[in-house]
Design an enzyme around this catalytic site. Structure first.
Site, mmCIF file in Angstrom:
data_model
loop_
_atom_site.group_PDB
_atom_site.id
_atom_site.type_symbol
_atom_site.label_atom_id
_atom_site.label_comp_id
_atom_site.label_asym_id
_atom_site.label_seq_id
_atom_site.Cartn_x
_atom_site.Cartn_y
_atom_site.Cartn_z
ATOM 1 N N SER A 19 41.710 43.459 30.935
ATOM 2 C CA SER A 19 41.059 43.286 32.222
ATOM 3 C C SER A 19 40.716 41.980 32.274
ATOM 4 O O SER A 19 39.874 41.471 31.947
ATOM 5 C CB SER A 19 40.022 44.333 32.595
ATOM 6 O OG SER A 19 39.268 43.883 33.652
ATOM 7 N N PHE A 20 41.410 41.212 33.456
ATOM 8 C CA PHE A 20 40.707 39.958 33.877
ATOM 9 C C PHE A 20 39.419 40.116 34.664
ATOM 10 O O PHE A 20 38.557 39.340 34.553
ATOM 11 C CB PHE A 20 41.800 39.490 35.075
ATOM 12 C CG PHE A 20 41.255 38.510 36.197
ATOM 13 C CD1 PHE A 20 41.226 37.134 35.891
ATOM 14 C CD2 PHE A 20 40.563 38.943 37.200
ATOM 15 C CE1 PHE A 20 40.600 36.331 36.779
ATOM 16 C CE2 PHE A 20 40.273 37.946 38.112
ATOM 17 C CZ PHE A 20 40.092 36.513 37.809
ATOM 18 N N LYS A 71 46.209 52.586 42.767
ATOM 19 C CA LYS A 71 46.066 51.688 43.822
ATOM 20 C C LYS A 71 46.615 52.655 45.045
ATOM 21 O O LYS A 71 46.063 52.552 46.028
ATOM 22 C CB LYS A 71 46.838 50.473 43.696
ATOM 23 C CG LYS A 71 46.349 49.412 42.948
ATOM 24 C CD LYS A 71 46.950 48.072 43.046
ATOM 25 C CE LYS A 71 46.560 47.184 42.185
ATOM 26 N NZ LYS A 71 46.831 45.723 42.470
ATOM 27 N N ASN A 92 42.624 48.317 46.323
ATOM 28 C CA ASN A 92 42.380 47.708 45.125
ATOM 29 C C ASN A 92 40.854 47.287 45.197
ATOM 30 O O ASN A 92 40.231 46.828 44.057
ATOM 31 C CB ASN A 92 43.187 46.370 45.027
ATOM 32 C CG ASN A 92 42.582 45.495 45.766
ATOM 33 O OD1 ASN A 92 42.609 45.462 46.756
ATOM 34 N ND2 ASN A 92 42.313 44.231 45.167
ATOM 35 N N GLY A 134 52.322 49.972 44.149
ATOM 36 C CA GLY A 134 51.273 49.579 45.043
ATOM 37 C C GLY A 134 51.035 48.122 44.987
ATOM 38 O O GLY A 134 50.490 47.717 46.140
ATOM 39 N N ALA A 135 51.159 47.421 44.017
ATOM 40 C CA ALA A 135 51.142 45.834 43.919
ATOM 41 C C ALA A 135 51.909 45.277 44.930
ATOM 42 O O ALA A 135 51.615 44.398 45.608
ATOM 43 C CB ALA A 135 51.339 45.342 42.543
ATOM 44 N N GLY A 233 49.814 35.155 38.400
ATOM 45 C CA GLY A 233 48.849 35.446 39.264
ATOM 46 C C GLY A 233 47.302 35.327 39.220
ATOM 47 O O GLY A 233 46.616 35.965 39.822
#
Length: 250
Positions: A19-20, A71, A92, A134-135, A233
């Site tokens: 995770s970012f 999402k 999100n 979803g993205a 991204g």
């Protein structure tokens, strides 16, 4: 004993150890001396576990980010959606309102729009969006706002989507923006890449990958080899994270 005033935030997803968001917010809280705030990963194997997560932690939770693959799946568990999240059909960001309700927002579209805008030139009128999950929904909403038309690309062709097999030189000549909205190429599977004809990229093209880890995916590397302008991204994630933070604090 006094009740804890610590406010908890987190990321909802599946297999999200990479995770970012956790690292980003932990650093944000530390640098701002926000010692009463924490951010953690809520790694669920199935969205059905979400209800129990909320029931057990409702008193301390203040906001949740949502990533793949939840999402869209999280929406039925929410009490309300923002106007844009409703239009986009994906969430999100979740805010816990003052009356204890869960309200869903979409900040992906904002992050993507802000990240791609500086790259756009007069000839960037049409885009190919790889993936229909979803993205991709936030991406197409942002493109609508920018006045850019788009075509979805998926493994299965249907009424609103072309298949990867349909991609030829004409498709690339017509669409000078190609966006990878799939997880293909994400660490640890960094040798993978979407099955597009990379030889048709040119210096007139933008190749945008929603993936940020690795920083240079095979998709971006192959497009850059043909002279395309490339972007990953990371900036999109920063922009959407800051927008989430703004929503949680308003």
């Amino acid at each position: 004993m006094a009740e804890s005033t610590k406010k908890r935030f987190g990321l909802l997803g599946k297999n999200i150890s990479y995770s970012f968001s956790k690292g980003y917010f932990a650093e944000k809280f530390a640098s701002g001396s926000l010692n009463d705030l924490s951010y953690e990963n809520f790694d669920l194997q199935d969205i059905s576990e979400f209800e129990t997560l909320i029931e057990n932690n409702h008193q301390e939770l203040a906001g949740i980010n949502v990533t793949i693959p939840y999402k869209e799946a999280v929406i039925p568990f929410l009490d309300k959606l923002s106007k844009k999240a409703k239009l986009i059909g994906a969430v999100n960001t979740i805010k816990f309102t003052r009356n204890g309700k869960l309200k869903g927002y979409n900040t992906d579209y904002y992050g993507f729009k802000k990240a791609i805008k500086p790259l756009l030139a007069e000839h960037h009128k049409k885009a190919l969006i790889l993936g229909t999950g979803g993205a991709s929904k936030g991406v197409c909403f942002a493109l609508d706002e920018l006045g850019i038309t788009y075509t979805f690309v998926s493994r299965i062709k249907n009424e609103n989507t072309i298949s990867y097999e349909d991609l030829d030189q004409d498709a690339f000549t017509e669409h000078t923006i190609v966006i990878n909205a799939t997880p293909v190429g994400t660490s640890p599977d960094i040798t993978a890449f979407p099955a597009v004809p990379y030889q048709y990229f040119t210096p007139q093209h933008i190749a945008f990958d929603l993936i940020y880890n690795p920083a240079v995916t095979q998709f971006l590397s192959k497009a850059a080899a043909q002279g395309a302008h490339t972007k990953n991204g990371y900036d999109m994630l920063v922009y959407q994270a800051e927008k989430s933070w703004e929503i949680w604090n308003k």
